[in-house]
Design an enzyme around this catalytic site. Sequence first.
Site, short mmCIF file in Angstrom:
data_model
loop_
_atom_site.label_atom_id
_atom_site.label_comp_id
_atom_site.label_asym_id
_atom_site.label_seq_id
_atom_site.Cartn_x
_atom_site.Cartn_y
_atom_site.Cartn_z
N CYS A 97 -6.76 58.41 36.30
CA CYS A 97 -5.35 58.17 36.03
C CYS A 97 -5.19 56.89 35.21
O CYS A 97 -6.16 56.17 34.96
CB CYS A 97 -4.55 58.09 37.33
SG CYS A 97 -4.90 56.60 38.30
N CYS A 100 -6.34 53.70 37.13
CA CYS A 100 -7.80 53.69 37.30
C CYS A 100 -8.50 53.46 35.96
O CYS A 100 -9.54 52.79 35.90
CB CYS A 100 -8.27 55.01 37.92
SG CYS A 100 -7.95 55.14 39.69
N HIS A 257 -15.91 80.98 15.85
CA HIS A 257 -15.62 80.35 14.57
C HIS A 257 -14.59 79.24 14.72
O HIS A 257 -13.76 79.26 15.63
CB HIS A 257 -15.13 81.40 13.57
CG HIS A 257 -16.21 82.32 13.10
ND1 HIS A 257 -16.05 83.20 12.05
CD2 HIS A 257 -17.49 82.50 13.53
CE1 HIS A 257 -17.18 83.87 11.85
NE2 HIS A 257 -18.06 83.47 12.74
N GLU A 259 -11.95 78.48 13.05
CA GLU A 259 -10.54 78.88 12.97
C GLU A 259 -10.03 79.41 14.30
O GLU A 259 -8.88 79.13 14.69
CB GLU A 259 -10.36 79.94 11.88
CG GLU A 259 -10.70 79.47 10.48
CD GLU A 259 -12.16 79.65 10.11
OE1 GLU A 259 -12.48 79.61 8.91
OE2 GLU A 259 -13.00 79.86 11.03
N CYS A 288 -13.38 83.98 7.44
CA CYS A 288 -13.94 85.33 7.38
C CYS A 288 -12.81 86.34 7.64
O CYS A 288 -11.67 85.96 7.90
CB CYS A 288 -15.05 85.49 8.42
SG CYS A 288 -14.46 85.52 10.13
N CYS A 291 -11.21 86.03 11.25
CA CYS A 291 -10.42 84.80 11.41
C CYS A 291 -9.14 84.87 10.58
O CYS A 291 -8.08 84.42 11.02
CB CYS A 291 -11.25 83.59 11.01
SG CYS A 291 -12.58 83.19 12.17
#
EC number: 3.5.4.38
Length: 384
Positions: A97, A100, A257, A259, A288, A291
């Site tokens: 947190c 901490c 990939h 993307e 590609c 994607c």
Amino acid sequence: MNPQFRNMVDGMDPHKFSYNFKNRPILSRRNTVWLCYEVKTKGPSRPPLDAKIFRGQVYFELKNHPEMRFFHWFSKWRKLHRDQECEVTWYMSWSPCTKCTRNVATFLAEDPKVTLTIFVARLYYFWDPDYQEALRSLCQERDGPRANMKIMNYDEFQHCWNKFVYSQRELFEPWNNLPKYYIVLHIILGEILRHSMDPLTFTSNFNNEPCVEGRHETYLCYKVERLHNDTWVLLNQRRGFLCNQAPAIHGFPEGRHAELCFLDVIPFWKLDGKQRYRVTCFTSWSPCFRCAQEMAKFISNNQHVSLCIFAARIYDDQGRCKEGLRTLDEAEAKISIMTYDEFQHCWDTFVDHQGRPFLPWIRLHEHSEALSGRLRAILLNQGN
């Protein structure tokens, strides 16, 4: 027993580990924080490795947080090994947190012979600006001690399973979407800590020579802007870079990939549907077919987001890549080839250049012109 050590345990049962360390980025009812630690010392007379577990509650008093319990234990342990350099590794169900995090920074400043690496399953309140600043202060202190924070991937989960879980020799079975969640959290942490790309990585992967060998990775740099009073305003907290995940790495049996990894993280940005956004990607390879299809689908499902793609090179596997690019174009994504201006922008924005200017490689402009002509022909479906 010392109250600080009441929640110190030697191991946990398999169900408790899988329940508490599940790495889905947004999880409710996980108020117990588990901290598995390893302490190693350097030198010929080093004692054996110490490895145990602390647990605590998120909403309890600070002294009951596992990080503070570790410090209390470590201060006693350290008296016996004061002159030795120590390597401390934490594996945590939640990142520390805000309070901490600041105490961790103080702890490291007071004992420069200690190095700390923190692997976290999930990020605590990662959308909060104050928390983001606390993490940056802890992990990016240039002139003083700093912690190295990373997201737990398949290897770290398996290590914890073997080291800290009463598994009775059962193999670690990853839960659904573990690798996907890892990528999302890895990208988010990179945004928070503002990670930069190594200069050689950039020039090697974004070089736009038509014939490149061994460039099997795809790097994707991105930035996000919001339309405000007819002006695009950069969202500084929404920029970064990533690369594709190779098969069998981080738990991806078939790889993923760049993307698709990028599309995985966008929902966690919580972009306001009533606002207009522009997402710009700079990729070492054009998408590609698959994607491109997924990116086109994203645009169709998110009318408040426009997409601009600048590619250094055109990916062509002699399959349906050209069709994919046309699908993106029809979905009103802006697809272009990177020119000197885009390469320089990426260098200035995403690369750890240490003040060095971008130096273009030979024939950069010529390659950009040729690739731009080729892209125009693809989008016009000429010669296909």
